[in-house]
Design an enzyme around this catalytic site. Structure first.
Site, PDB file in Angstrom:
ATOM      1  N   LYS A  34      70.254  16.303  40.790  1.00 43.56           N
ATOM      2  CA  LYS A  34      71.285  15.315  41.131  1.00 43.56           C
ATOM      3  C   LYS A  34      71.041  14.718  42.520  1.00 43.56           C
ATOM      4  O   LYS A  34      71.236  13.510  42.729  1.00 43.56           O
ATOM      5  CB  LYS A  34      72.667  15.973  41.068  1.00 43.56           C
TER       6      LYS A  34
ATOM      7  N   GLY B 105      81.761  18.608  31.678  1.00 44.05           N
ATOM      8  CA  GLY B 105      82.740  18.618  30.587  1.00 44.05           C
ATOM      9  C   GLY B 105      82.425  17.466  29.657  1.00 44.05           C
ATOM     10  O   GLY B 105      82.044  16.374  30.115  1.00 44.05           O
TER      11      GLY B 105
ATOM     12  N   THR C  51      77.945  18.549  23.069  1.00 42.39           N
ATOM     13  CA  THR C  51      79.151  18.523  23.907  1.00 42.39           C
ATOM     14  C   THR C  51      79.437  17.096  24.393  1.00 42.39           C
ATOM     15  O   THR C  51      80.555  16.583  24.240  1.00 42.39           O
ATOM     16  CB  THR C  51      78.949  19.437  25.136  1.00 42.39           C
TER      17      THR C  51
END
Ligand SMILES: NC(=O)c1ccc[n+]([C@@H]2O[C@H](COP(=O)([O-])OP(=O)(O)OC[C@H]3O[C@@H](n4cnc5c(N)ncnc54)[C@H](OP(=O)(O)O)[C@@H]3O)[C@@H](O)[C@H]2O)c1
Length: 429
Positions: A207, A304, A14
């Site tokens: 994160k 994304g 991706t």
């Protein structure tokens, strides 16, 4: 004219696929060249299955031979979009040893082995950049490294997992159950086939470890982050939160308290006026606070392929323009900060207890809180269906998490009182 910069790309899924296409498209190639005064040329693409056709990627570049692709003297930079910690960690160490700079999107690798990797980069005199590993396209690492370089950051808090935020936002909007909202997120492509790390808080914890490391100049790893996910949240928690004027978000927080680091991820109640309360859908947002620079928030798409690839290319441009390695790669100025245990954190808590519906339960619940020295600010009591069970929802005055936990343990241990495990969520202001 400067020599083109040769690049090896590890992984072409991706994210890697989107990087390869960005480096292949004439318009984005020209934009990168303009931004850094040098052409960037993809020379190797390493994947597991080199026989599979890959849209927009020159098949001559594709192989499964990481060793050769990393050792090629014609490349100076490695972009890692392969994921996982093994064999990726070894590939990065090999890249550093061969004198290559590295840009990675791999949060789990950094959160577990970041200190080792930064030290290896420092020892080899090369650089490691990882903007895309923190919040996808939201440039929070750069803001912390550069814009806040002199600002003495005391708090980084944010909505750093888009899947969880999508699920909580759709539960709040439609009253859907957790399972229904997760199914919708999967159908719309906001959740992976295996969403466990997103919904159990591990992705957000990785994160937060990365952001805390950069914000505080301290080695904060995944193991230092106390985390909990959204998988135990019920639709009625969101409805009660609304009655109290709050929303429920999965919040990551890294904070300096008396010179110690508190790093946590938990579903939390935020007052509707809080700057992160209105961040909906799959968006990410991070708030950075410092006494000198005040409060700044950044938001945007946290994942994304194209968005993440754009952050990776941003790191490539930043590397090419930087005159020297950053402080983290130089291994300088790391502060050695103690950890602040999450159980000692003081704040208000939202508590949800299902109890047997009989006289005196409210008094017993109140007494459990009283003996833990926690005072209650607000209580909502609702009878259950058929009068068998009742629900007590309350918000405490500020207390240490361990005191609230003690009260809940006492309630849960009384078999004639609690039905199911009580839930407690921090209320953050
Ligand atoms: N997806 C996102 O929105 C997003 C956002 C931010 C950060 N990230 C991070 O970016 C990284 C990549 O994510 P992704 O979604 O792009 O993953 P992905 O679609 O699964 O792609 C992984 C790629 O790496 C290759 N690969 C995996 N293991 C390999 C091995 N042992 N040897 C050689 N090649 C190997 C795969 O080869 P094949 O194609 O042959 O299988 C594939 O091309 C992860 O660290 C992830 O956390 C992703």
């Amino acid at each position: 004219v400067a020599e083109p910069l040769g690049v090896t790309l590890l992984g072409c899924g991706t994210v890697g696929g989107a990087v390869a296409r960005l480096l292949g498209e004439p318009r984005s190639r020209a934009a990168v060249e303009r931004a850094c005064g040098r052409r960037v040329e993809l020379r190797h693409v390493v994947v597991r299955d080199p026989t599979r056709p890959r849209d927009g990627v020159d098949p001559d570049l594709v192989s499964d031979d990481a060793r050769a692709a990393l050792a090629d003297p014609g490349i100076a930079l490695v972009i890692e979009a392969m994921g996982g910690t093994d064999p990726t960690r070894g590939h990065l160490l090999d890249a550093f040893a061969a004198g290559k700079d590295v840009v990675t999107a791999n949060k789990q690798l950094l959160a577990r082995h970041g200190a080792e990797l930064l030290e290896a980069a420092a020892a080899a005199g090369v650089r490691l950049r990882f903007e895309a590993a923190a919040c996808g396209a939201v440039p929070v690492v750069r803001a912390l490294r550069e814009s806040f370089a002199a600002a003495d950051v005391t708090l980084v808090e944010g909505i750093v997992n888009g899947t969880s935020n999508f699920i909580l936002s759709s539960m709040a909007a439609s009253g859907a159950t957790y399972d229904e909202a997760l199914a919708e997120a999967t159908r719309l492509g906001y959740a992976e086939a295996d969403p466990s790390e997103d919904v159990n808080g591990a992705d957000a914890a990785a994160k937060i470890a990365i952001l805390a490391t950069v914000a505080f100049h301290a080695r904060v790893a995944m193991d230092d982050v106390a985390y909990e996910g959204i998988d135990r949240i019920h639709a009625d928690d969101l409805a009660y939160a609304r009655e109290f004027g709050h929303v429920v978000k999965l919040l990551g927080r890294a904070e300096l308290i008396d010179g110690r680091v508190l790093a946590m991820v938990s579903p939390a109640l935020l007052a509707v006026g809080h700057p992160l309360a209105s961040v909906g859908g799959s968006r990410n947002a991070v708030l950075v606070a410092s006494p000198s620079a005040g409060e700044i928030s950044l938001s945007g798409p946290g994942a994304g392929g194209r968005e993440t690839a754009s952050a990776i290319i941003g790191d490539v441009v930043s590397l090419l323009n930087a005159r020297h390695e950053g402080p983290l790669e130089r291994g300088e100025g790391y502060r050695s900060l103690e950890r602040f245990p999450v159980e000692d954190r003081v704040g208000s808590f939202y508590v949800h207890v299902d109890v047997a519906d009989r006289p005196g339960v409210l008094a017993r619940v109140a007494s459990a809180f009283g003996s833990a020295d926690v005072s209650i600010r607000t209580v909502i009591q609702r009878g259950g269906v058929g009068g068998e069970e009742a629900r007590l929802v309350l918000v405490t005055h500020p207390a240490a998490q361990r005191q609230v936990r003690a009260a809940l343990d006492e309630i849960a241990a009384a078999p004639d009182l609690a039905r199911g495990a009580p839930r407690a969520l921090p209320v953050l202001t």
